[in-house]
Design a protein around this motif. Sequence first.
Motif, PDB file in Angstrom:
ATOM      1  N   PHE A  12     -13.659   9.467 -14.549  1.00  0.00           N
ATOM      2  CA  PHE A  12     -12.378   8.694 -14.221  1.00  0.00           C
ATOM      3  C   PHE A  12     -11.340   9.561 -14.399  1.00  0.00           C
ATOM      4  N   GLY A  13      -9.876   9.367 -14.280  1.00  0.00           N
ATOM      5  CA  GLY A  13      -9.009  10.320 -14.006  1.00  0.00           C
ATOM      6  C   GLY A  13      -7.629  10.014 -14.754  1.00  0.00           C
ATOM      7  N   GLN A 297     -16.451  -1.537   0.159  1.00  0.00           N
ATOM      8  CA  GLN A 297     -16.061  -1.423  -1.311  1.00  0.00           C
ATOM      9  C   GLN A 297     -16.872  -0.803  -2.085  1.00  0.00           C
ATOM     10  N   VAL A 298     -16.434   0.262  -2.967  1.00  0.00           N
ATOM     11  CA  VAL A 298     -17.224   1.190  -3.679  1.00  0.00           C
ATOM     12  C   VAL A 298     -16.605   1.259  -5.223  1.00  0.00           C
ATOM     13  N   SER A 299     -17.494   1.513  -6.083  1.00  0.00           N
ATOM     14  CA  SER A 299     -16.996   1.862  -7.412  1.00  0.00           C
ATOM     15  C   SER A 299     -16.605   3.147  -7.477  1.00  0.00           C
ATOM     16  N   ALA A 300     -15.310   3.344  -7.803  1.00  0.00           N
ATOM     17  CA  ALA A 300     -14.710   4.677  -7.850  1.00  0.00           C
ATOM     18  C   ALA A 300     -13.828   4.963  -9.035  1.00  0.00           C
ATOM     19  N   ALA A 301     -13.156   5.914  -8.947  1.00  0.00           N
ATOM     20  CA  ALA A 301     -12.109   6.564 -10.266  1.00  0.00           C
ATOM     21  C   ALA A 301     -10.794   5.771  -9.708  1.00  0.00           C
ATOM     22  N   VAL A 302     -10.605   4.443  -9.547  1.00  0.00           N
ATOM     23  CA  VAL A 302      -9.246   3.905  -9.449  1.00  0.00           C
ATOM     24  C   VAL A 302      -8.838   3.323 -10.532  1.00  0.00           C
ATOM     25  N   MET A 303      -7.651   3.794 -11.121  1.00  0.00           N
ATOM     26  CA  MET A 303      -7.288   3.239 -12.629  1.00  0.00           C
ATOM     27  C   MET A 303      -6.205   2.717 -12.483  1.00  0.00           C
ATOM     28  N   TYR A 441      -0.840   2.800 -11.148  1.00  0.00           N
ATOM     29  CA  TYR A 441      -2.158   2.574 -10.352  1.00  0.00           C
ATOM     30  C   TYR A 441      -2.083   4.038  -9.376  1.00  0.00           C
ATOM     31  N   GLU A 442      -3.538   4.304  -9.889  1.00  0.00           N
ATOM     32  CA  GLU A 442      -4.065   5.650  -9.401  1.00  0.00           C
ATOM     33  C   GLU A 442      -5.263   5.661  -8.830  1.00  0.00           C
ATOM     34  N   PHE A 443      -5.273   6.537  -8.042  1.00  0.00           N
ATOM     35  CA  PHE A 443      -6.764   6.871  -7.154  1.00  0.00           C
ATOM     36  C   PHE A 443      -7.057   8.276  -7.387  1.00  0.00           C
ATOM     37  N   ASN A 444      -8.013   8.464  -8.630  1.00  0.00           N
ATOM     38  CA  ASN A 444      -8.645   9.810  -8.947  1.00  0.00           C
ATOM     39  C   ASN A 444     -10.036   9.969  -8.421  1.00  0.00           C
ATOM     40  N   SER A 535     -12.978   9.170  -4.457  1.00  0.00           N
ATOM     41  CA  SER A 535     -12.030   9.026  -3.946  1.00  0.00           C
ATOM     42  C   SER A 535     -11.720  10.119  -2.519  1.00  0.00           C
ATOM     43  N   PHE A 536     -12.934  10.470  -1.986  1.00  0.00           N
ATOM     44  CA  PHE A 536     -12.720  11.589  -1.155  1.00  0.00           C
ATOM     45  C   PHE A 536     -13.149  10.862   0.355  1.00  0.00           C
ATOM     46  N   LEU A 537     -12.307  10.964   1.271  1.00  0.00           N
ATOM     47  CA  LEU A 537     -12.483  10.173   2.510  1.00  0.00           C
ATOM     48  C   LEU A 537     -12.992  11.373   3.471  1.00  0.00           C
ATOM     49  N   ARG A 538     -14.186  11.658   3.810  1.00  0.00           N
ATOM     50  CA  ARG A 538     -14.760  12.634   4.626  1.00  0.00           C
ATOM     51  C   ARG A 538     -14.901  12.217   6.029  1.00  0.00           C
TER      52      ARG A 538
END
Length: 545
Positions: A12-13, A297-303, A441-444, A535-538
């Motif tokens: 997480f971030g 939808q994915v589980s990610a480091a959204v805080m 609200y963050e995207f890490n 949180s990487f859009l490849r």
Amino acid sequence: MVLSSIGALSAFGGISALLAACSSDSSKTSGTTATTVGGATTTAATGGSAASGPATSAATTASSAAAPKKGGDLIIDVQTEGQGYNPLQYPNAAYGWLTRQVVDALYWYDDDGKFVPVLADGDAQTTDGLVWTIKLKSGVKFHNGDPFTAEHVVATFKQATVAPTVVWGARLGTTTAIEAVDDMTVKITYDKPNYYIREVLGMVPILHKDHLTEEITVMGTGAFVWKEFVPGSHVKMDANPDYHMGAPLVDSVTFNFVPDASTRAVNILQGNSHIAMIPSFDILKKLDDDKNVDVVQVSAAVMMPIHVNTKSSVFADLRVRQALGYATDRTRVRDVVFAGDADLFLGGVIPPTLSGYDPALKIFPETADVAKAKSLLAEAGLTAPVAFTIDVYNVQNAVAAIQVMQQDWVAAGFAPTIQTHDLASFAKILLSKTFDVCLSYEFNGTNWGKSGREPLGVYVTGNFVNFTNYSDPAFDTLLASSLAESDPVKQTAIWAQANKLVGEAAVNLIPVVPKLTLAKRSNVSGLPLKPLELSFLRLYEVSIA
């Protein structure tokens, strides 16, 4: 249809990313004048408005539409415009979604979760944790045609230790030397063993040595070439046909700045965009029911951190901070704000997708325990109403969450005054370290890798992004010892111990971990899902049918 929901990994971030986060609520504009800067076009908006605007994975988005083809302009709606796009200065959502298309790091994770070379040639080598040697990949070129060599890596790492790029420098740690052994070899020397550097080598974006401080034109080795920036409107990038990982399938990518979540949803429904990042949660079912749209939808480091200041006159007492934690109904935040698409978070700062996360760590309840909160306030000698101010970053999900939580806080005896701010104002409040409570609200992820140390590191005593003024010698000792630990399993266990300490201190009362959500048109295929967990859009494998 819901295309995919990927489970958690382990990482997480921290809030440092928010200080450089994407930040404009400006409407899209038309009527422009353009000037050329360093080979790219920077365009100033002059008025008007509009509403729209590593290894290949088997786990990519599928499509029932016609077979994919090469070419076309991929249009992506993102919620906000960046303060800047130099990835050394702004390691944030704009980096993971936009700028990372233009740059590479030495290493990154493949779609099986393995840490693999990108611009490096083989693993970083050390015998003692003091001296690290990295061989570089040959034959790679920057977008201006210059060869990628060690001098660019050395220049980037050195620049990363100079303000305002010290976020990366803090991760690199205290080095005694960063040097080019030859054109294709870099050596980094420390005064103490540092085994965490392996992870950091995958985070820092490598830039051309002559473009290290540019705010707009980004010069990297990535899959796309920076082409045009129109403030208040969009960023456009052209495909790099010579990309060392494989030429992109689309001709270009345009990122439109569309602040309103409902507008992003309408655009994707009407086919005005191909991908919409973070559409409104209350319209997900409508998107899901549309045969031309896939919800991902994915589980990610959204805080959604709730920072509680230990030097606040209200929250200096641990029991008062804990009372706020007990008075928070995490279930209602999940169900009301995110329509159930979030994981409850019961303490600590490491999210489920990072190493060091412990699912057994349950410091606070799922639903509000008002009686326990009142009891803690009474033990602290406080009587209702306990007044305090909460400063909120003015984005939709954060504002909606605070409106839900304040009801239970009031029932427990608190009397919050809510103040909302744009990013610039909010960042100043955080940096002042004089607030009572702050919510953002963050995207890490892209700037953290999978490491649990990243969200923990901000709480080290004296860290300039330690906004809550938390200080615990035992915590500091654990974090320092994790650097010298060469065994990844033992290192992760140390992070879990530190996470428990900071969780029990109740300095960050994160209520839920939302899913990273996007919607895409069904004629878009090849979007790898695994990178989204970080949180990487490849995009170089993506095509439009």
